[in-house]
Scaffold this active site. Structure first.
Site, PDB file in Angstrom:
ATOM      1  N   CYS A 186      44.000 -41.427  10.100  1.00 48.13           N
ATOM      2  CA  CYS A 186      44.661 -40.937   8.888  1.00 48.13           C
ATOM      3  C   CYS A 186      43.637 -40.513   7.836  1.00 48.13           C
ATOM      4  O   CYS A 186      43.019 -41.369   7.179  1.00 48.13           O
ATOM      5  CB  CYS A 186      45.588 -42.023   8.349  1.00 48.13           C
ATOM      6  N   CYS A 236      44.730 -41.275   4.212  1.00 51.38           N
ATOM      7  CA  CYS A 236      44.600 -42.696   3.867  1.00 51.38           C
ATOM      8  C   CYS A 236      43.136 -43.077   3.649  1.00 51.38           C
ATOM      9  O   CYS A 236      42.806 -43.769   2.695  1.00 51.38           O
ATOM     10  CB  CYS A 236      45.134 -43.581   4.994  1.00 51.38           C
ATOM     11  N   ASP A 237      42.260 -42.638   4.550  1.00 48.12           N
ATOM     12  CA  ASP A 237      40.907 -43.204   4.591  1.00 48.12           C
ATOM     13  C   ASP A 237      39.792 -42.239   4.208  1.00 48.12           C
ATOM     14  O   ASP A 237      38.647 -42.667   4.063  1.00 48.12           O
ATOM     15  CB  ASP A 237      40.630 -43.741   6.011  1.00 48.12           C
TER      16      ASP A 237
HETATM   17  P1  FAD Z   1      56.504 -47.222  10.948  1.00 44.63           P
HETATM   18  O1  FAD Z   1      55.681 -47.816   9.873  1.00 44.63           O
HETATM   19  O2  FAD Z   1      55.840 -46.735  12.188  1.00 44.63           O
HETATM   20  O3  FAD Z   1      57.613 -48.311  11.334  1.00 44.63           O
HETATM   21  C1  FAD Z   1      58.432 -48.129  12.445  1.00 44.63           C
HETATM   22  C2  FAD Z   1      58.938 -49.487  12.859  1.00 44.63           C
HETATM   23  O4  FAD Z   1      59.939 -49.302  13.852  1.00 44.63           O
HETATM   24  C3  FAD Z   1      57.860 -50.373  13.500  1.00 44.63           C
HETATM   25  O5  FAD Z   1      57.790 -51.599  12.798  1.00 44.63           O
HETATM   26  C4  FAD Z   1      58.320 -50.562  14.939  1.00 44.63           C
HETATM   27  O6  FAD Z   1      58.055 -51.875  15.417  1.00 44.63           O
HETATM   28  C5  FAD Z   1      59.828 -50.333  14.824  1.00 44.63           C
HETATM   29  N1  FAD Z   1      60.422 -49.847  16.045  1.00 44.63           N
HETATM   30  C6  FAD Z   1      60.026 -48.772  16.800  1.00 44.63           C
HETATM   31  N2  FAD Z   1      60.858 -48.613  17.841  1.00 44.63           N
HETATM   32  C7  FAD Z   1      61.808 -49.598  17.753  1.00 44.63           C
HETATM   33  C8  FAD Z   1      62.924 -49.963  18.561  1.00 44.63           C
HETATM   34  N3  FAD Z   1      63.226 -49.285  19.664  1.00 44.63           N
HETATM   35  N4  FAD Z   1      63.658 -51.022  18.181  1.00 44.63           N
HETATM   36  C9  FAD Z   1      63.351 -51.747  17.064  1.00 44.63           C
HETATM   37  N5  FAD Z   1      62.277 -51.449  16.276  1.00 44.63           N
HETATM   38  C10 FAD Z   1      61.534 -50.387  16.616  1.00 44.63           C
HETATM   39  N6  FAD Z   1      49.888 -44.468   4.864  1.00 44.63           N
HETATM   40  C11 FAD Z   1      49.605 -44.448   3.537  1.00 44.63           C
HETATM   41  O7  FAD Z   1      50.399 -43.951   2.737  1.00 44.63           O
HETATM   42  N7  FAD Z   1      48.440 -44.984   3.063  1.00 44.63           N
HETATM   43  C12 FAD Z   1      47.527 -45.600   3.857  1.00 44.63           C
HETATM   44  O8  FAD Z   1      46.489 -46.070   3.387  1.00 44.63           O
HETATM   45  C13 FAD Z   1      47.820 -45.663   5.251  1.00 44.63           C
HETATM   46  N8  FAD Z   1      46.951 -46.244   6.083  1.00 44.63           N
HETATM   47  C14 FAD Z   1      47.281 -46.365   7.391  1.00 44.63           C
HETATM   48  C15 FAD Z   1      46.416 -47.077   8.228  1.00 44.63           C
HETATM   49  C16 FAD Z   1      46.723 -47.246   9.549  1.00 44.63           C
HETATM   50  C17 FAD Z   1      45.780 -48.053  10.411  1.00 44.63           C
HETATM   51  C18 FAD Z   1      47.919 -46.674  10.097  1.00 44.63           C
HETATM   52  C19 FAD Z   1      48.254 -46.861  11.565  1.00 44.63           C
HETATM   53  C20 FAD Z   1      48.765 -45.944   9.289  1.00 44.63           C
HETATM   54  C21 FAD Z   1      48.468 -45.786   7.927  1.00 44.63           C
HETATM   55  N9  FAD Z   1      49.306 -45.084   7.065  1.00 44.63           N
HETATM   56  C22 FAD Z   1      49.034 -45.060   5.720  1.00 44.63           C
HETATM   57  C23 FAD Z   1      50.503 -44.379   7.559  1.00 44.63           C
HETATM   58  C24 FAD Z   1      51.764 -45.224   7.301  1.00 44.63           C
HETATM   59  O9  FAD Z   1      51.564 -46.522   7.804  1.00 44.63           O
HETATM   60  C25 FAD Z   1      52.976 -44.563   7.945  1.00 44.63           C
HETATM   61  O10 FAD Z   1      53.136 -43.242   7.482  1.00 44.63           O
HETATM   62  C26 FAD Z   1      54.249 -45.343   7.647  1.00 44.63           C
HETATM   63  O11 FAD Z   1      54.122 -46.690   8.037  1.00 44.63           O
HETATM   64  C27 FAD Z   1      55.460 -44.723   8.341  1.00 44.63           C
HETATM   65  O12 FAD Z   1      56.562 -45.523   8.070  1.00 44.63           O
HETATM   66  P2  FAD Z   1      57.862 -45.518   8.998  1.00 44.63           P
HETATM   67  O13 FAD Z   1      58.766 -46.524   8.389  1.00 44.63           O
HETATM   68  O14 FAD Z   1      58.333 -44.137   9.209  1.00 44.63           O
HETATM   69  O15 FAD Z   1      57.379 -45.990  10.430  1.00 44.63           O
END
Ligand code: FAD
Ligand code: NAP
Length: 311
Positions: A134, A137-138
């Site tokens: 990302c 982010c970083d």
């Molecule tokens: P996710 O956070 O991916 O959550 C999806 C959830 O759904 C997960 O908990 C998963 O377990 C669950 N899930 C999936 N399939 C199923 C299923 N079949 N049944 C039940 N549960 C399920 N963004 C920033 O803004 N700033 C940052 O500094 C930043 N740093 C990051 C660092 C890292 C290492 C990573 C990996 C990402 C970073 N991001 C950052 C990006 C950010 O984390 C994502 O954009 C954000 O979390 C997306 O949110 P979401 O709710 O769409 O999905």
């Protein structure tokens, strides 16, 4: 019968739960296969979420308070994996791992996406400690320092261009000498004086110590020569897996419209092509893949759900 089933407990799902429950819905359950929090719990630091600026807190610390807030307003959490979301007549059937089925009037799918790993030595060891997926982010952590970028698609080139405005030099490592990215993006990348192309090459190893990544060993696939890039940041952009399996029917067909990359097509209200079904966060089209954006999507979807239920 649930008013709303939320699938996935990252920033999008938790925020959808907060808005749905505070907005008066009584029966809202979040199905999350692990602990709520999502991808950001893997991060050691978050400094671009407005109003939260504490270098001593990890992504896990940051998300812990989100759950507490949601549960306070009545959101229920079931630690269960969802296998499938199906529309049965007016309503939805949420099929859980183990065979249990739950009926819901509406569903918000927030299952996110997963950046692919390239598979080089040291990638996992230094993930979050120099190896990143990302740039938004970083990137700032490498201000005025050189970084490496791996990949030759649109994401790699666009992120390399973004990074070139922050860091001193970008070494763009790609395994071929032609790119998958759009021609206009390739031209823009080539026009940046501080993007250096390291072509026909792969990352052999991420090398570092207890403080994190220190350098990157690169191998030219045509000459077999190896050399070292002295960069403490390595951004890997080799594609994403969209977590869209729950939206497939028994035959493997999507129940709502998705684009060629499997991202769920939504409108500005996070409505999918199926009435009552919403998608929010990283799995939707054009997702900026940021916590603040995923949270905004979740809120938008929940407000739509409340209107729909009230109707
Ligand atoms: P996710 O956070 O991916 O959550 C999806 C959830 O759904 C997960 O908990 C998963 O377990 C669950 N899930 C999936 N399939 C199923 C299923 N079949 N049944 C039940 N549960 C399920 N963004 C920033 O803004 N700033 C940052 O500094 C930043 N740093 C990051 C660092 C890292 C290492 C990573 C990996 C990402 C970073 N991001 C950052 C990006 C950010 O984390 C994502 O954009 C954000 O979390 C997306 O949110 P979401 O709710 O769409 O999905
Ligand atoms: P992508 O198009 O699949 O490109 C992945 C890149 O990583 C390719 O160059 C690939 O090399 C390389 N790669 C894959 N596995 C690797 C490995 N193990 N080691 C080294 N290199 C590896 O992924 P993306 O760039 O994330 O894009 C995904 C889709 O979204 C694409 O269709 C893209 O067009 C689209 N997208 C569009 C935009 C836009 O329109 N603005 C922006 C971003 C993404 P090879 O080329 O040799 O296979």
């Amino acid at each position: 019968m649930l008013d709303c089933a939320i699938i996935g407990g990252g920033p999008a799902g938790l925020t959808a739960g907060l808005y749905a429950t505070r907005g008066g819905l009584k029966h809202v359950t979040l199905f999350e296969m692990g602990l709520p929090g999502g991808q950001i719990t893997q991060s050691s630091e978050i400094e671009n979420y407005p109003g939260f600026f504490d270098h001593t807190k990890t992504g896990m610390d940051f998300m812990n308070t989100w759950q507490e807030q949601c549960f306070h307003f009545g959101l229920k959490h079931e630690m269960k994996k969802v296998e499938r979301v199906a529309k049965t007549g007016e309503h939805f059937t949420i099929k859980l791992e183990g065979g249990e089925r739950v009926e819901a009037k509406t569903a918000i799918v927030c299952t996110g996406s997963t950046p692919k790993r390239a598979g080089f030595k040291g990638e996992e060891e230094f993930f979050g400690r120099g190896v990143s997926t990302c740039a938004t982010c970083d990137g700032f952590f490498y201000k005025d320092k050189p970084v490496s970028v791996l990949g030759g698609g649109d994401t790699a080139l666009e992120e390399a261009i973004y990074l070139s405005g922050i860091v001193s030099d970008v070494y763009l490592i790609h395994r071929r000498d032609t790119f998958r990215a759009a021609p206009s993006t390739i031209e823009r990348a080539k026009s940046k004086e501080n993007i250096h192309f390291v072509l026909d090459s792969v990352v052999e190893e991420a090398i570092g110590d207890a403080t994190g990544l220190q350098k990157v060993k690169v191998k030219n696939l045509k000459t077999n020569e190896e050399h070292i890039l002295e960069t403490t940041g390595l951004f890997v952009f080799v594609g994403h897996n969209v977590n869209n399996e729950v939206l497939k029917d028994e035959e493997g067909n999507f129940i709502c419209d998705v684009n060629d990359w499997g991202q769920v097509i939504v409108d500005l209200s996070m409505r999918t092509s199926v009435e009552g079904l919403f998608a929010a966060g990283d799995l939707r089209i054009e997702a900026p893949k940021q916590v603040v954006c995923a949270a905004g999507d979740g809120a938008t979807a929940a407000l739509q759900v409340i209107s729909l239920i009230q109707e």
